[in-house]
Design an enzyme around this catalytic site. Sequence first.
Site, PDB file in Angstrom:
ATOM      1  N   ALA A 150       0.828  -1.219   0.000  1.00  0.00           N
ATOM      2  CA  ALA A 150       0.000   0.000   0.000  1.00  0.00           C
ATOM      3  C   ALA A 150       0.858   1.262   0.000  1.00  0.00           C
ATOM      4  CB  ALA A 150      -0.931   0.007   1.216  1.00  0.00           C
ATOM      5  N   THR A 208      10.154   4.146   6.421  1.00  0.00           N
ATOM      6  CA  THR A 208      11.105   4.543   5.376  1.00  0.00           C
ATOM      7  C   THR A 208      11.672   5.959   5.501  1.00  0.00           C
ATOM      8  OG1 THR A 208       9.282   5.264   3.961  1.00  0.00           O
ATOM      9  CG2 THR A 208      10.063   3.001   3.677  1.00  0.00           C
ATOM     10  N   THR A 263      17.951  -0.917   0.355  1.00  0.00           N
ATOM     11  CA  THR A 263      18.320   0.450  -0.021  1.00  0.00           C
ATOM     12  C   THR A 263      19.831   0.638  -0.138  1.00  0.00           C
ATOM     13  OG1 THR A 263      18.397   2.684   0.920  1.00  0.00           O
ATOM     14  CG2 THR A 263      18.027   0.930   2.477  1.00  0.00           C
ATOM     15  N   ASP A 264      20.230   1.620  -0.937  1.00  0.00           N
ATOM     16  CA  ASP A 264      21.666   1.950  -1.039  1.00  0.00           C
ATOM     17  C   ASP A 264      22.196   2.514   0.284  1.00  0.00           C
ATOM     18  OD1 ASP A 264      20.368   4.430  -1.135  1.00  0.00           O
ATOM     19  OD2 ASP A 264      21.355   5.115  -2.978  1.00  0.00           O
ATOM     20  N   GLU A 265      21.287   2.933   1.175  1.00  0.00           N
ATOM     21  CA  GLU A 265      21.747   3.548   2.424  1.00  0.00           C
ATOM     22  C   GLU A 265      22.472   2.554   3.330  1.00  0.00           C
ATOM     23  OE1 GLU A 265      19.230   6.412   4.293  1.00  0.00           O
ATOM     24  OE2 GLU A 265      18.108   6.775   2.458  1.00  0.00           O
ATOM     25  N   ASN A 300      14.302   6.826  -4.779  1.00  0.00           N
ATOM     26  CA  ASN A 300      13.176   6.749  -5.714  1.00  0.00           C
ATOM     27  C   ASN A 300      12.392   8.051  -5.737  1.00  0.00           C
ATOM     28  OD1 ASN A 300      11.843   3.594  -6.425  1.00  0.00           O
ATOM     29  ND2 ASN A 300      13.791   3.791  -5.344  1.00  0.00           N
ATOM     30  N   PRO A 309      12.291  23.991   2.506  1.00  0.00           N
ATOM     31  CA  PRO A 309      13.353  23.802   3.505  1.00  0.00           C
ATOM     32  C   PRO A 309      14.460  22.871   2.995  1.00  0.00           C
ATOM     33  CG  PRO A 309      11.407  22.489   4.080  1.00  0.00           C
ATOM     34  CD  PRO A 309      11.081  23.200   2.801  1.00  0.00           C
ATOM     35  N   VAL A 310      15.649  23.425   2.823  1.00  0.00           N
ATOM     36  CA  VAL A 310      16.795  22.666   2.296  1.00  0.00           C
ATOM     37  C   VAL A 310      17.750  22.406   3.454  1.00  0.00           C
ATOM     38  CG1 VAL A 310      18.786  22.777   0.742  1.00  0.00           C
ATOM     39  CG2 VAL A 310      16.564  23.681   0.002  1.00  0.00           C
TER      40      VAL A 310
HETATM   41  N1  LIG Z   1      11.695   5.481  -1.279  1.00  0.00           N
HETATM   42  C1  LIG Z   1      12.948   5.257  -1.601  1.00  0.00           C
HETATM   43  O1  LIG Z   1      13.640   6.151  -2.092  1.00  0.00           O
HETATM   44  C2  LIG Z   1      13.554   3.884  -1.428  1.00  0.00           C
HETATM   45  C3  LIG Z   1      14.807   3.639  -2.006  1.00  0.00           C
HETATM   46  C4  LIG Z   1      15.367   2.359  -1.877  1.00  0.00           C
HETATM   47  C5  LIG Z   1      14.693   1.377  -1.185  1.00  0.00           C
HETATM   48  N2  LIG Z   1      13.481   1.655  -0.630  1.00  0.00           N
HETATM   49  C6  LIG Z   1      12.801   0.568   0.081  1.00  0.00           C
HETATM   50  O2  LIG Z   1      11.621   0.260  -0.629  1.00  0.00           O
HETATM   51  C7  LIG Z   1      10.603  -0.170   0.257  1.00  0.00           C
HETATM   52  C8  LIG Z   1       9.343   0.635   0.038  1.00  0.00           C
HETATM   53  O3  LIG Z   1       9.634   2.018   0.233  1.00  0.00           O
HETATM   54  P1  LIG Z   1       8.526   3.144  -0.020  1.00  0.00           P
HETATM   55  O4  LIG Z   1       9.256   4.396  -0.310  1.00  0.00           O
HETATM   56  O5  LIG Z   1       7.511   2.637  -0.953  1.00  0.00           O
HETATM   57  O6  LIG Z   1       7.906   3.260   1.448  1.00  0.00           O
HETATM   58  P2  LIG Z   1       6.522   3.790   1.981  1.00  0.00           P
HETATM   59  O7  LIG Z   1       6.825   4.403   3.291  1.00  0.00           O
HETATM   60  O8  LIG Z   1       5.817   4.602   0.940  1.00  0.00           O
HETATM   61  O9  LIG Z   1       5.667   2.455   2.176  1.00  0.00           O
HETATM   62  C9  LIG Z   1       5.941   1.510   3.170  1.00  0.00           C
HETATM   63  C10 LIG Z   1       4.734   0.604   3.282  1.00  0.00           C
HETATM   64  O10 LIG Z   1       5.005  -0.407   4.264  1.00  0.00           O
HETATM   65  C11 LIG Z   1       3.875  -0.499   5.123  1.00  0.00           C
HETATM   66  N3  LIG Z   1       4.342  -0.989   6.427  1.00  0.00           N
HETATM   67  C12 LIG Z   1       5.164  -0.363   7.301  1.00  0.00           C
HETATM   68  N4  LIG Z   1       5.385  -1.131   8.378  1.00  0.00           N
HETATM   69  C13 LIG Z   1       4.688  -2.276   8.170  1.00  0.00           C
HETATM   70  C14 LIG Z   1       4.532  -3.463   8.910  1.00  0.00           C
HETATM   71  N5  LIG Z   1       5.131  -3.617  10.092  1.00  0.00           N
HETATM   72  N6  LIG Z   1       3.757  -4.449   8.417  1.00  0.00           N
HETATM   73  C15 LIG Z   1       3.132  -4.289   7.218  1.00  0.00           C
HETATM   74  N7  LIG Z   1       3.238  -3.183   6.469  1.00  0.00           N
HETATM   75  C16 LIG Z   1       4.021  -2.189   6.937  1.00  0.00           C
HETATM   76  C17 LIG Z   1       3.286   0.896   5.176  1.00  0.00           C
HETATM   77  O11 LIG Z   1       1.946   0.902   5.613  1.00  0.00           O
HETATM   78  C18 LIG Z   1       3.463   1.330   3.725  1.00  0.00           C
HETATM   79  O12 LIG Z   1       2.372   0.912   2.941  1.00  0.00           O
HETATM   80  C19 LIG Z   1      11.176  -0.033   1.667  1.00  0.00           C
HETATM   81  O13 LIG Z   1      11.623  -1.292   2.090  1.00  0.00           O
HETATM   82  C20 LIG Z   1      12.348   0.921   1.498  1.00  0.00           C
HETATM   83  O14 LIG Z   1      13.357   0.677   2.452  1.00  0.00           O
HETATM   84  C21 LIG Z   1      12.885   2.879  -0.737  1.00  0.00           C
END
Ligand SMILES: NC(=O)c1ccc[n+]([C@@H]2O[C@H](COP(=O)([O-])OP(=O)(O)OC[C@H]3O[C@@H](n4cnc5c(N)ncnc54)[C@H](O)[C@@H]3O)[C@@H](O)[C@H]2O)c1
Length: 359
Positions: free
Chosen positions: A9, A109, A148-150, A202, A227-228
């Site tokens: 979601a 995240t 993640t790259d982090e 992303n 805000p930077v």
């Molecule tokens: N956004 C970025 O730039 C980025 C980059 C690299 C990797 N990622 C990874 O990609 C994945 C998705 O990131 P995103 O940006 O879509 O995040 P987001 O915050 O938009 O979505 C995270 C989702 O996980 C759900 N969630 C959180 N805790 C939960 C739990 N305990 N049980 C079930 N659902 C849970 C939330 O309700 C939400 O729908 C993450 O694992 C993140 O580490 C994100």
Amino acid sequence: MNILVCGGAGFIGSTFVRQRLHEHGDEVTVLDKLTYAGREQNFHDFADDPAFRFVHGAIEDPEAVASALDGLDGLDGLDGLDGVDGGNGGVRARASGPVEAIVNFAAETHVDRSIAEPDAFVKTHALGTYVLLEAARERDLRYVQVSTDEVYGSIEVGTFTESSPLQPSSPYSATKTGADLLVQSYFHTYGLPATIVRGSNNYGPYQYPEKLIPLMVLNALHGDALPVYGDGQQVRNWIHSTDFARAIGHVLAHGAPGEVYNAGGPDEQPNIDVVHRIIALTGASEDQIEHVTDRPGHDRRYSLSSEKVRALGWEPSVRFEDGLAETVTWYRENAWWWEPIRSGDYRSYYERQYGKALS
Ligand SMILES: NC(=O)c1ccc[n+]([C@@H]2O[C@H](COP(=O)([O-])OP(=O)(O)OC[C@H]3O[C@@H](n4cnc5c(N)ncnc54)[C@H](O)[C@@H]3O)[C@@H](O)[C@H]2O)c1
């Protein structure tokens, strides 16, 4: 395929689900806790697809995970997404065949929130990943961890490969690293066919506005301050969410068990340049830029080498300049999506974080 998508979601998870349903004809169950970042609105264009099923629950809850994987007999399908309620019983419909793979996006995240309140990060990333791995092991499922790259920390020059040392610097990246190590241990110890995909920053539609690009776009459109952090010279390797989601699908189909794959975007940009581009695209004013105290421990630069996943046949297709312009247009045209966020709890989060109110 029949896939369980945890965290489907959210921003990238819902992008992945859309691709799997529309481009691959897969059957998809989403298990999501619906935190502030998880939104039913992200299902708007596939909620009625008979191949889609939603279970409301947490990955750290073994019963919710079992419900999502095994299906629940005797439960009525829900009338619509408004009817989705708490617990682990929010089942829309039954999947027809057994789930073959788990793809885990579920995570907390936002680095700033991990600094203010790390507990949910530990629970979701450590305990949640463990519960999913156990469920995959019991049922002999393929498993993909979205990372993640982090986890590599900051790099001044050059680029990280999959064998670079792991040096996370925030509670967010440290707990994501812990989850990655646990996933690798399940491959080495139990032979679980697990892979890890590490993405760079992303951007794209459906991203919660606490993150740099949607935050700046919406503030620019509303005449709010931009805000930077610090000098804004933090460099990020930007990847469009559709490209990252396809990389994950590619690794699901072609990745070798036990392997890690980096998926970075084609362009690097310092944050301040991203803000200038957004000002140009929205017609905002340079005067809206406000330099604020830098994030503690803020990584200066991320950069990923994606040679390994490219060798499997994936490559990013969206250049940052085009993807950013399309993203700005999407936010302009989809106020229905962000208005409830900007008028809700996000306002108080913003005030706590930046010490001033949104207009
Ligand atoms: N956004 C970025 O730039 C980025 C980059 C690299 C990797 N990622 C990874 O990609 C994945 C998705 O990131 P995103 O940006 O879509 O995040 P987001 O915050 O938009 O979505 C995270 C989702 O996980 C759900 N969630 C959180 N805790 C939960 C739990 N305990 N049980 C079930 N659902 C849970 C939330 O309700 C939400 O729908 C993450 O694992 C993140 O580490 C994100």
